[in-house]
Enzyme design. Structure first.
Site, PDB file in Angstrom:
ATOM      1  N   LEU A  56      -2.053   2.300  12.541  1.00 54.56           N
ATOM      2  CA  LEU A  56      -0.764   1.791  12.053  1.00 54.56           C
ATOM      3  C   LEU A  56      -0.364   3.007  11.010  1.00 54.56           C
ATOM      4  CD1 LEU A  56       0.978  -0.649  11.531  1.00 54.56           C
ATOM      5  CD2 LEU A  56      -0.327  -1.401   9.567  1.00 54.56           C
ATOM      6  N   ASP A  57       0.667   3.370  11.358  1.00 58.71           N
ATOM      7  CA  ASP A  57       1.310   4.804  10.880  1.00 58.71           C
ATOM      8  C   ASP A  57       1.046   4.771   9.400  1.00 58.71           C
ATOM      9  OD1 ASP A  57       2.094   5.385  13.354  1.00 58.71           O
ATOM     10  OD2 ASP A  57       3.963   5.258  13.324  1.00 58.71           O
ATOM     11  N   PHE A  58       0.999   6.312   8.714  1.00 62.02           N
ATOM     12  CA  PHE A  58       0.879   6.319   7.274  1.00 62.02           C
ATOM     13  C   PHE A  58       1.891   5.764   6.660  1.00 62.02           C
ATOM     14  CE2 PHE A  58       1.469   9.365   3.810  1.00 62.02           C
ATOM     15  CZ  PHE A  58       0.384   9.217   3.120  1.00 62.02           C
ATOM     16  N   ALA A  60       3.794   3.217   7.711  1.00 58.02           N
ATOM     17  CA  ALA A  60       4.158   1.974   8.080  1.00 58.02           C
ATOM     18  C   ALA A  60       3.312   0.959   7.273  1.00 58.02           C
ATOM     19  CB  ALA A  60       3.822   1.675   9.680  1.00 58.02           C
TER      20      ALA A  60
END
Length: 203
Positions: A56-58, A60
């Site tokens: 899960l992106d930084f 996001a």
């Protein structure tokens, strides 16, 4: 330590799976060599050594599962199971129906063709819109790259579903244990039953 007949026994940690509502600004990893915040910093009272499932992106936020259950991790993360991930995505502009159909049919990315399982507009304004989108792959930055391809850059990204598990009303930055019922649902899960949820945000 416990010994039986003079031999030391190794006690196995109880298997646990956590659901975390990840805030933006945290890495989905156990440790960062650059010293940036990771999701492990949010699990202060958890004694077991758990690991994040998927990326899960930084920048996001939303649903992130962490577990020490190897079999469960395999079932949820191996590409062959095609476990769907559902996101609420704020994008620049408002895509027309043709572009959403294009995403479902598939677009070519630098690492191969990719497609969404489903997508629909939750709410739209003049300059941006919220889309609910479901994908069945865990490729890096997949949702962002898909929308960039059709000319609608992603402004915000929130994961709200992972397989049969939903984020619900868990406050951001908080976590909870998955229930036995939820664990059973995951292990019995088969691709197909994807529930669409109304937008609960006001952005």
């Amino acid at each position: 330590h416990i010994k039986v007949d003079g031999k030391r026994l190794t006690l196995l940690e109880p298997e646990i799976t956590l659901l975390l509502n990840k805030p933006r600004g945290y890495l989905s990893t156990v440790k960062d060599p650059k010293g940036r915040p990771t999701v492990m910093d949010l699990l202060g009272t958890v004694r077991q050594r758990v690991y994040p499932l998927g990326r899960l992106d930084f920048d996001a936020e939303g649903l992130l599962l962490l577990t020490n259950d190897g079999a469960l991790a395999y079932h949820l993360s191996h590409p062959k199971f095609m476990v769907p991930r559902t996101y609420w995505v704020k994008i620049q502009g408002v895509p027309d129906e043709k572009k959403l159909i294009q995403l479902k049919r598939g677009v070519m990315l630098e690492d191969g063709k990719a497609r969404v399982v489903s997508s629909h507009i939750l709410r739209q304004k003049e300059k941006n819109s919220w889309i609910e989108v479901t994908v069945s792959e865990g490729r890096n930055h997949l949702v962002k790259r898909l929308f960039a391809t059709i000319g609608h850059p992603v402004l915000k990204l929130k994961r709200v579903g992972f397989g049969p598990i939903r984020l619900g009303t868990l406050p951001i930055g908080q976590y909870r244990l998955l229930t036995d019922e939820e664990i059973i649902k995951i292990k019995k899960f088969r691709v197909g039953a994807i529930h669409e949820s109304p937008l609960r945000r006001s952005e």
